[in-house]
Design an enzyme around this catalytic site. Structure first.
Site, PDB file in Angstrom:
ATOM      1  N   VAL A   2      -9.594  -6.369 -69.333  1.00 52.36           N
ATOM      2  CA  VAL A   2      -8.873  -5.118 -69.742  1.00 52.36           C
ATOM      3  C   VAL A   2     -10.008  -3.997 -69.196  1.00 52.36           C
ATOM      4  O   VAL A   2     -10.993  -4.452 -68.608  1.00 52.36           O
ATOM      5  CB  VAL A   2      -8.781  -5.027 -71.273  1.00 52.36           C
ATOM      6  N   ALA A   4     -12.437  -1.321 -68.647  1.00 56.87           N
ATOM      7  CA  ALA A   4     -13.804  -0.999 -69.357  1.00 56.87           C
ATOM      8  C   ALA A   4     -13.777  -0.075 -70.171  1.00 56.87           C
ATOM      9  O   ALA A   4     -12.997   1.066 -70.248  1.00 56.87           O
ATOM     10  CB  ALA A   4     -15.045  -0.653 -68.182  1.00 56.87           C
ATOM     11  N   ASN A  30     -15.893  -4.137 -65.338  1.00 57.53           N
ATOM     12  CA  ASN A  30     -16.896  -3.320 -64.966  1.00 57.53           C
ATOM     13  C   ASN A  30     -17.302  -2.459 -65.885  1.00 57.53           C
ATOM     14  O   ASN A  30     -17.354  -1.312 -66.238  1.00 57.53           O
ATOM     15  CB  ASN A  30     -16.207  -2.353 -63.796  1.00 57.53           C
ATOM     16  N   SER A  56     -17.772  -9.214 -58.488  1.00 58.79           N
ATOM     17  CA  SER A  56     -17.714  -8.774 -57.224  1.00 58.79           C
ATOM     18  C   SER A  56     -17.161  -9.460 -56.270  1.00 58.79           C
ATOM     19  O   SER A  56     -17.081 -10.703 -56.032  1.00 58.79           O
ATOM     20  CB  SER A  56     -19.193  -8.182 -56.721  1.00 58.79           C
ATOM     21  N   GLY A  57     -16.189  -8.734 -55.361  1.00 58.60           N
ATOM     22  CA  GLY A  57     -15.590  -9.526 -54.356  1.00 58.60           C
ATOM     23  C   GLY A  57     -14.266  -8.726 -53.839  1.00 58.60           C
ATOM     24  O   GLY A  57     -13.821  -8.979 -52.710  1.00 58.60           O
ATOM     25  N   GLY A  58     -13.749  -7.902 -54.664  1.00 59.20           N
ATOM     26  CA  GLY A  58     -12.502  -7.353 -54.012  1.00 59.20           C
ATOM     27  C   GLY A  58     -11.504  -8.313 -53.790  1.00 59.20           C
ATOM     28  O   GLY A  58     -11.319  -9.415 -54.226  1.00 59.20           O
ATOM     29  N   LYS A 110     -24.458  -5.817 -61.334  1.00 60.85           N
ATOM     30  CA  LYS A 110     -23.223  -5.380 -60.876  1.00 60.85           C
ATOM     31  C   LYS A 110     -23.336  -3.923 -60.346  1.00 60.85           C
ATOM     32  O   LYS A 110     -22.991  -3.352 -59.218  1.00 60.85           O
ATOM     33  CB  LYS A 110     -22.095  -5.895 -61.483  1.00 60.85           C
ATOM     34  N   HIS A 113     -25.649  -3.595 -57.705  1.00 58.40           N
ATOM     35  CA  HIS A 113     -24.925  -3.943 -56.546  1.00 58.40           C
ATOM     36  C   HIS A 113     -24.208  -2.915 -55.959  1.00 58.40           C
ATOM     37  O   HIS A 113     -24.083  -2.706 -54.586  1.00 58.40           O
ATOM     38  CB  HIS A 113     -24.185  -5.310 -56.799  1.00 58.40           C
ATOM     39  N   ASN A 114     -23.370  -2.317 -56.841  1.00 60.28           N
ATOM     40  CA  ASN A 114     -22.447  -1.422 -56.389  1.00 60.28           C
ATOM     41  C   ASN A 114     -23.156  -0.005 -55.658  1.00 60.28           C
ATOM     42  O   ASN A 114     -22.629   0.437 -54.714  1.00 60.28           O
ATOM     43  CB  ASN A 114     -21.620  -0.836 -57.346  1.00 60.28           C
ATOM     44  N   GLU A 117     -24.179  -0.975 -52.304  1.00 63.18           N
ATOM     45  CA  GLU A 117     -22.953  -1.169 -51.266  1.00 63.18           C
ATOM     46  C   GLU A 117     -22.665   0.102 -50.765  1.00 63.18           C
ATOM     47  O   GLU A 117     -22.193   0.399 -49.581  1.00 63.18           O
ATOM     48  CB  GLU A 117     -21.944  -1.871 -52.142  1.00 63.18           C
ATOM     49  N   TYR A 118     -22.439   1.187 -52.119  1.00 64.55           N
ATOM     50  CA  TYR A 118     -21.723   2.258 -51.856  1.00 64.55           C
ATOM     51  C   TYR A 118     -22.817   3.227 -50.996  1.00 64.55           C
ATOM     52  O   TYR A 118     -22.318   3.964 -49.789  1.00 64.55           O
ATOM     53  CB  TYR A 118     -21.538   2.900 -53.019  1.00 64.55           C
TER      54      TYR A 118
END
Length: 127
Positions: A2, A4, A30, A56-58, A110, A113-114, A117-118
């Site tokens: 569901v 966050a 998330n 993560s992985g989209g 996570k 990681h974001n 990545e961003y």
């Protein structure tokens, strides 16, 4: 899964009367790691268990397996590890699924990681 935030707590409350001892609630959204810690603390005194997982992985993760970052007690990880390692992405045959530490750690990893990545995407865009 569901969204966050407060919806997680509403869903946990809705499940409370349906859970049996040792049932495991998995928050793989998330979530903010600061929200995961009190949820795990509450579950420590409940008959059910709780574990937070950063995923993560989209789109590629949905098709080929995500990276899975688990935070919570070792028992929860051991219960889920065979399933999570089976569905996770693989790098040179090794599943991209790991226990990252205590409650909140999976969602914290996570978040980091974001951030990386961003920042990387921003650097590429500016270059």
């Amino acid at each position: 899964m569901v969204p966050a935030g407060p919806v997680v707590d509403q869903q946990r409350e809705a499940l409370r009367g349906l859970l049996e001892p040792r049932d495991l609630i998995v928050d793989a959204g998330n979530a903010n790691c600061a929200d995961t810690n009190p949820r795990a603390e509450e579950a420590a005194t409940a008959p059910h268990d709780f574990i937070g997982i950063g995923v993560s992985g989209g789109e590629q993760g949905a098709r080929h397996g995500p990276s899975i970052m688990v935070g919570g007690d070792r028992g929860g990880w051991l219960r889920l590890a065979p399933l999570l390692q089976a569905i996770a992405a693989k790098h040179k045959g090794t599943p991209c699924a790991a226990s990252t530490g205590p409650a909140g750690a999976g969602h914290f990893v996570k978040m980091v990681h974001n951030g990386v990545e961003y920042a990387d995407m921003q650097m590429i865009a500016e270059t």
